[in-house]
Design an enzyme around this catalytic site. Sequence first.
Site, PDB file in Angstrom:
ATOM      1  N   LYS A 147       0.848  -1.196   0.000  1.00  0.00           N
ATOM      2  CA  LYS A 147       0.000   0.000   0.000  1.00  0.00           C
ATOM      3  C   LYS A 147       0.875   1.235   0.000  1.00  0.00           C
ATOM      4  O   LYS A 147       1.963   1.241   0.596  1.00  0.00           O
ATOM      5  CB  LYS A 147      -0.901   0.018   1.250  1.00  0.00           C
ATOM      6  CG  LYS A 147      -1.677   1.320   1.462  1.00  0.00           C
ATOM      7  CD  LYS A 147      -2.422   1.328   2.778  1.00  0.00           C
ATOM      8  CE  LYS A 147      -3.058   2.694   3.026  1.00  0.00           C
ATOM      9  NZ  LYS A 147      -3.847   2.738   4.267  1.00  0.00           N
ATOM     10  N   GLU A 197      -8.885  12.064  12.777  1.00  0.00           N
ATOM     11  CA  GLU A 197      -8.124  10.860  13.137  1.00  0.00           C
ATOM     12  C   GLU A 197      -7.197  11.067  14.330  1.00  0.00           C
ATOM     13  O   GLU A 197      -6.280  11.887  14.286  1.00  0.00           O
ATOM     14  CB  GLU A 197      -7.309  10.381  11.935  1.00  0.00           C
ATOM     15  CG  GLU A 197      -6.572   9.074  12.176  1.00  0.00           C
ATOM     16  CD  GLU A 197      -5.986   8.481  10.911  1.00  0.00           C
ATOM     17  OE1 GLU A 197      -5.363   7.416  10.991  1.00  0.00           O
ATOM     18  OE2 GLU A 197      -6.151   9.087   9.823  1.00  0.00           O
TER      19      GLU A 197
END
Length: 392
Positions: A147, A197
């Site tokens: 990723k 977040e």
Amino acid sequence: MVESSTFENAWLKDFSALCRGFLFTSPWRSLVTQGCYTTLTEPVQDAAALDGDFQQQLRQHFAAAKKQGIEKPILVGAIPFDVSQPAALFIPESHQTFKRADLLAALPTELSALPAVRRRAAVPDHDAFTQMVADAVAATQRGDLDKVVLSRLMDIVTEQPVDSAALMQRVMAQNPNSYHFHLPLPQGGVLLGASPELMLRKQGRDFSSCPLAGSARRDSDSQTDRAAGETLMNSSKDRHEHQLVTDAMRSTLQPRSRLLSVPTVPSLITTSTLWHLATQIDGEVQDPRENALSLACLLHPTPALSGFPHQQAQQLIQQLEPFDRQLFGGIVGWCDDAGNGEWVVTIRCGTVHDSRVRLFAGAGIVADSQPESEWRETGVKLDTMLRAFGLQ
């Protein structure tokens, strides 16, 4: 200097004064600072090491601050995406804590207008960004990495200089449940945003984190909106992307934890514009010397910000992105001399310097990512800041 636990209402209503220092809001603890006792701008490369140079310097600075009458010194500011670059950290002369709900309630009902936008430009543009994503997809399909997080910017030029406090008010009003930050920068201008977040929160020996990876656009129709959340939860692509993040964080935190809980199935959370896959991680540190900064720097950057494995992802980011992220994709927050603190991810954010505004958004790229879809996703993420200008 003595810190008080709450603001007088008059303080809360003087929003411009709050923005002269570091302003940070959270459902746990919100604070604002006054003055600067000393700065810490050296890179935080070894800040995760409890006996490293950075932590030793921090302890020395805290001790010196106490001798100067700062009873409860704290370190505040931002750390860049690339931890080898200088940080933007300082110990203020004083600070106050307050409840976020009180500040939100004190926001004026009629918010100040922002100056008209003269021009805006995507960096890179659509074709260059989708080619970046296609190159990253090819790299993951070859097995070079699992990723990588690629980002893009939006550069805005306004007719007159932007009042960053007025912009911050609008961002808070539109995103009341986010973590809010407004940080004056050493080189001028400010870093501000509304992050969804949590990187790391620590109280005593207990810590928590809530990484986000995998997202979907919300819809004004409630039934369609719920369906979008369910589709995200059942998306193999997004679940795989999220699993890479939580697995890496588990392996990083485990050696430093006496207890650690990482759920195997993510949950859904929402912002005003997006659904996110989230995992609530909770733990207890082994070493009582751990502080919020050491744990945050141990994790930073997580695969939600860079990719996995990190070294390969960072190399690909440097190769593909036509700009230096600097503080974007970093972390922003605070840590006190007792080790408590909170750091959030520097996303849904921008910098303001006179009439120039730069906004940032990123997306995780895996083997089955679609370039056009990632362009749209980053566009939705930019909306958090663009809406304040009426440009979404």
